[in-house]
Write an enzyme that holds these catalytic residues in place. Structure first.
Site, PDB file in Angstrom:
ATOM      1  N   ASP A 115      -2.934   8.324   8.335  1.00 20.42           N
ATOM      2  CA  ASP A 115      -3.860   7.480   9.089  1.00 20.42           C
ATOM      3  C   ASP A 115      -3.036   6.706  10.103  1.00 20.42           C
ATOM      4  O   ASP A 115      -1.890   7.054  10.369  1.00 20.42           O
ATOM      5  CB  ASP A 115      -4.690   6.580   8.160  1.00 20.42           C
ATOM      6  N   SER A 134       0.790  -1.229   0.000  1.00 21.26           N
ATOM      7  CA  SER A 134       0.000   0.000   0.000  1.00 21.26           C
ATOM      8  C   SER A 134       0.820   1.276   0.000  1.00 21.26           C
ATOM      9  O   SER A 134       0.335   2.321  -0.439  1.00 21.26           O
ATOM     10  CB  SER A 134      -0.960   0.012   1.198  1.00 21.26           C
ATOM     11  N   HIS A 194      -0.265   4.706   7.555  1.00 20.58           N
ATOM     12  CA  HIS A 194       0.435   5.270   6.404  1.00 20.58           C
ATOM     13  C   HIS A 194       0.804   6.724   6.664  1.00 20.58           C
ATOM     14  O   HIS A 194      -0.005   7.478   7.189  1.00 20.58           O
ATOM     15  CB  HIS A 194      -0.448   5.187   5.161  1.00 20.58           C
TER      16      HIS A 194
END
Length: 372
Positions: free
Chosen positions: A347, A60, A350
């Site tokens: 978040d 991600s 990340h």
């Protein structure tokens, strides 16, 4: 937001942290203005050097939106993700704005944004300067990708083969071979294997060193496969101090939300084994430059010395409470911090663009010359 978190907590107790973390990946960082709007500020490539394209594999941290086109919950193509991206677009990048592939492509003088390979708006001319095959939730261990319904390393390899075929149709076989030889390949994975597979689901018959060996074996095979397909300049990122991301602090760090040291110790074991394997591969495969990129110690230094980097908050994310919100928990109902430039994390897993810029800046200073 609190009611949503409470509901999910009741459904998925915190003794099963993977159910919070299936959609997440590694940690890094980013750069914003005092109003939270991002801007680029990284070391530039030497004038007499050039790279034709940036080609990216991983999870991600470097997913530019591939997961938008998959049946997976590991998505972020909704507000407030992309809050500081051009036109405030939620593109599927796991951050408030740009991610490392974008920042690096610009630093190398290639293009402003690096697209996802699966994005239907990625046109033929985009292929000539690079794309990302990365998928949020992916790991070297095939089980990791399966748990998150992410594109596995094998899936990403097959897409890379398809990409090569498209290049040959566009510019011919010889030009394709030259383009790949003069492209920078980035591989960033491993955090999901440690956090979501080993510590949560578990792998029977594996202790930490043996599971790290398994991860490294898969990573080594993947590197050799892309080498056989034409990759020559390959940067392989180690895993970050995963035990210090806000989500794991909340789940495993006790009342004080300390770093989960067992996660960090496992990461260090894996990183050491990965670095040794890359040193071996560098000798094994001719005409290649394979470089291990240490982000573990850089990120740990940032977390321990935030003031040196202009950060005020390094143990919580900007979205919501900052303790647990990631992917679907960080949504349009979530409030966000007014000044993203002060936060390392966007978040609970990340980073913000500001942190990513610091990572890329250090990559350009410490590693790029070894890959040219």
């Amino acid at each position: 937001m609190d009611q949503l978190l409470l509901a999910i907590t009741k459904i998925y107790p915190t003794r099963y942290p993977i159910l919070f973390l299936l959609v997440v990946s590694v940690v890094v960082q980013v750069r914003c203005t005092s109003t939270g709007e991002a801007h680029d500020h990284v070391q530039q490539l030497p004038q007499n050097k050039s790279i034709q394209a940036v080609i990216v594999f991983g999870d991600s941290i470097v997913d530019q939106g591939c997961n938008n086109y998959l049946l997976t919950i590991a998505k972020c193509n909704f507000p407030p993700y992309g809050q500081d991206f051009p036109d405030h677009q939620s593109t599927g990048r796991f951050s408030n704005a740009k991610t490392p592939p974008d920042i690096l492509a610009k630093a190398l003088g290639i293009k402003e944004l690096l697209p996802a390979y699966l994005d239907p708006q990625t046109h033929s001319e985009d292929l000539l300067t690079g794309v990302s095959f990365a998928s949020g939730g992916m790991g070297y261990d095939p089980l990791t990708s399966k748990l998150a319904s992410a594109l596995s390393s094998s899936d990403q390899l097959e897409m890379f083969k398809e990409y090569i075929s498209k290049l040959k149709q566009l510019v011919g076989e010889e030009s394709t071979r030259n383009l790949l030889a003069n492209s920078l390949f980035l591989i960033l994975a491993g955090s999901n294997d440690i956090a979501n597979t080993y510590f949560t689901i578990g792998r029977l018959h594996y202790d930490v060193p043996s599971y790290a060996d398994l991860m490294v074996s898969y990573a080594s095979d993947f590197i050799q496969e892309i080498y056989e397909l034409g990759a020559r300049k390959i940067a392989v990122f180690g895993a970050p101090p995963i035990g210090c991301v806000p989500a794991l602090r909340s789940i495993e760090g006790g009342p004080l939300r300390n770093c989960a040291e067992n996660y960090n110790q496992a990461t260090e074991i894996y990183n050491n084994k990965l670095q040794s394997e890359l040193d071996f591969l560098s000798q094994k495969v001719p005409l290649s430059k394979i470089v291990y990129v240490d982000i573990y110690n850089l990120l740990l230094h940032i977390m321990q010395n935030p003031q040196d980097y202009g950060f005020e908050v390094v143990d919580k994310g900007c979205c919501g409470t900052g303790n647990i919100e990631v992917s679907v928990l960080c949504n349009k109902l979530s409030e966000t911090c007014p000044d993203r430039s002060k936060y390392l994390f966007w978040d609970s897993y990340h980073p913000t663009q500001r942190g990513y810029e610091i990572i890329v800046h250090q990559f350009m200073i410490n590693y790029i010359s070894r890959l040219l």
